[in-house]
Scaffold this motif. Structure first.
Motif, PDB file in Angstrom:
ATOM      1  N   LEU A   1      -7.406   0.702  -2.931  1.00  0.00           N
ATOM      2  CA  LEU A   1      -6.107   0.234  -2.486  1.00  0.00           C
ATOM      3  C   LEU A   1      -6.289  -0.917  -1.497  1.00  0.00           C
ATOM      4  O   LEU A   1      -7.251  -0.964  -0.734  1.00  0.00           O
ATOM      5  CB  LEU A   1      -5.322   1.368  -1.821  1.00  0.00           C
ATOM      6  CG  LEU A   1      -4.963   2.556  -2.721  1.00  0.00           C
ATOM      7  CD1 LEU A   1      -4.130   3.565  -1.940  1.00  0.00           C
ATOM      8  CD2 LEU A   1      -4.221   2.108  -3.963  1.00  0.00           C
ATOM      9  N   THR A   2      -5.332  -1.827  -1.503  1.00  0.00           N
ATOM     10  CA  THR A   2      -5.418  -3.007  -0.664  1.00  0.00           C
ATOM     11  C   THR A   2      -5.451  -2.628   0.811  1.00  0.00           C
ATOM     12  O   THR A   2      -4.681  -1.785   1.267  1.00  0.00           O
ATOM     13  CB  THR A   2      -4.197  -3.913  -0.915  1.00  0.00           C
ATOM     14  OG1 THR A   2      -4.074  -4.143  -2.305  1.00  0.00           O
ATOM     15  CG2 THR A   2      -4.352  -5.235  -0.196  1.00  0.00           C
ATOM     16  N   SER A   3      -6.344  -3.248   1.571  1.00  0.00           N
ATOM     17  CA  SER A   3      -6.473  -2.973   2.998  1.00  0.00           C
ATOM     18  C   SER A   3      -5.604  -3.935   3.802  1.00  0.00           C
ATOM     19  O   SER A   3      -5.820  -5.152   3.790  1.00  0.00           O
ATOM     20  CB  SER A   3      -7.937  -3.119   3.437  1.00  0.00           C
ATOM     21  OG  SER A   3      -8.033  -3.092   4.849  1.00  0.00           O
TER      22      SER A   3
ATOM     23  N   ARG B   1       0.829  -1.205   0.000  1.00  0.00           N
ATOM     24  CA  ARG B   1       0.000   0.000   0.000  1.00  0.00           C
ATOM     25  C   ARG B   1       0.867   1.262   0.000  1.00  0.00           C
ATOM     26  O   ARG B   1       0.545   2.248  -0.667  1.00  0.00           O
ATOM     27  CB  ARG B   1      -0.920  -0.030   1.227  1.00  0.00           C
ATOM     28  CG  ARG B   1      -2.006   1.041   1.219  1.00  0.00           C
ATOM     29  CD  ARG B   1      -2.850   0.927   2.467  1.00  0.00           C
ATOM     30  NE  ARG B   1      -3.878   1.938   2.500  1.00  0.00           N
ATOM     31  CZ  ARG B   1      -5.116   1.785   2.068  1.00  0.00           C
ATOM     32  NH1 ARG B   1      -5.471   0.634   1.533  1.00  0.00           N
ATOM     33  NH2 ARG B   1      -6.006   2.754   2.156  1.00  0.00           N
TER      34      ARG B   1
ATOM     35  N   GLU C   1       2.092   1.775  -3.467  1.00  0.00           N
ATOM     36  CA  GLU C   1       1.020   2.263  -4.330  1.00  0.00           C
ATOM     37  C   GLU C   1       0.763   3.755  -4.088  1.00  0.00           C
ATOM     38  O   GLU C   1       0.583   4.532  -5.027  1.00  0.00           O
ATOM     39  CB  GLU C   1      -0.251   1.454  -4.094  1.00  0.00           C
ATOM     40  CG  GLU C   1      -0.166   0.018  -4.576  1.00  0.00           C
ATOM     41  CD  GLU C   1      -1.369  -0.809  -4.174  1.00  0.00           C
ATOM     42  OE1 GLU C   1      -1.586  -1.880  -4.763  1.00  0.00           O
ATOM     43  OE2 GLU C   1      -2.092  -0.395  -3.237  1.00  0.00           O
ATOM     44  N   ARG C   2       0.760   4.155  -2.826  1.00  0.00           N
ATOM     45  CA  ARG C   2       0.522   5.561  -2.509  1.00  0.00           C
ATOM     46  C   ARG C   2       1.654   6.447  -3.030  1.00  0.00           C
ATOM     47  O   ARG C   2       1.412   7.554  -3.524  1.00  0.00           O
ATOM     48  CB  ARG C   2       0.380   5.730  -0.997  1.00  0.00           C
ATOM     49  CG  ARG C   2      -0.966   5.281  -0.452  1.00  0.00           C
ATOM     50  CD  ARG C   2      -0.989   5.343   1.062  1.00  0.00           C
ATOM     51  NE  ARG C   2      -2.344   5.208   1.598  1.00  0.00           N
ATOM     52  CZ  ARG C   2      -2.618   5.025   2.878  1.00  0.00           C
ATOM     53  NH1 ARG C   2      -1.628   4.950   3.757  1.00  0.00           N
ATOM     54  NH2 ARG C   2      -3.864   4.912   3.290  1.00  0.00           N
TER      55      ARG C   2
END
Length: 242
Positions: free
Chosen positions: A152-154, A85, A88-89
């Motif tokens: 987005l993946t948690s 994550r 990705e951010r």
């Protein structure tokens, strides 16, 4: 004319709408946790059962393995998904800065991506412009990064799924080895675990739209080998008085 074969069964449809990615992420964590709980706890209690008939020793080993394994799975999944994550951010922040500083260059880049996929230059440019007008970050994140900024993946979701599924999976061999009579512990526990592995393999394949045969075979063979090896080691150690 013969129809091309695919992995989707009759009546099944290819998933659309962006729901497949989150579902597969949850499914991956849940199935991995359940299989780990089944196999690791089964291997542990089978090894202890091969060395001793003491229920207290089996209960202690099984509960310790369940707690340590479920927490380890949850922490490992949380750290792994958090790292993903964060990456990705960071990629989205960089893309957003580039869009603010060089909008024309980014528009040309997006059009080039669609042109590389087979669209004529004029149509690729038009598609890029329309998507940019609607949501420039989402358009570029999808085409360049394969990321949906809104999905987005948690990390917490993945960690909880791993913890819960490991615990549920571990309960089957633990209860079997504790509740079955002494002379039926090994074969009864092995049969219970193999049946559950068969079920989890089948369900994971069906939910993911894949053929169930390979998933079931992998689960059953892997779990069977793990239990056989650990039980054999336990018997050898028990016979040696270790």
């Amino acid at each position: 004319m013969a129809q091309p074969e695919n992995d989707l069964g009759a009546g099944q449809h290819e998933p659309h709408g962006g729901a497949l990615g989150p579902r597969l992420n949850w499914l991956r964590a849940a199935v991995l946790g359940a299989n780990d709980g089944l196999v690791s706890t089964a291997g542990l209690v089978m090894g202890v059962a091969g060395a001793t008939t003491s229920r207290s020793a089996l209960l202690t080993a099984g509960l310790a393995g369940l707690l340590a394994g479920s927490l380890s799975m949850a922490v490992g999944e949380y750290v792994s998904v958090s790292s993903q994550r964060d990456s990705e951010r960071a990629a989205l922040r960089l893309e957003q800065r580039e869009l603010a500083e060089e909008p024309e260059a980014e528009l040309a880049e997006l059009a080039g991506l669609y042109e590389a996929k087979g669209l004529p230059p004029e149509l690729a440019r038009e598609v890029a412009e329309r998507l940019t007008e609607h949501d420039p970050l989402a358009a570029h994140a999808d085409a360049e990064l394969k990321i949906d900024p809104d999905e987005l993946t948690s990390a917490w979701q993945a960690a909880f799924a791993s913890f819960a599924s490991f615990t549920v999976g571990a309960l089957f061999p633990l209860l079997a080895v504790l509740l079955l009579p002494t002379d039926a512990r090994a074969p009864g526990t092995a049969a219970t675990v193999l049946c559950v592995l068969l079920l989890t393999g089948f369900l994971s394949a069906r939910l993911g739209g894949a053929p169930p045969g390979r998933a079931v075979l992998r689960n059953v063979i892997g779990g069977g080998l793990a239990m056989a090896v650990t039980y054999g080691v336990g018997e050898l150690l028990g016979a040696a008085g270790v």
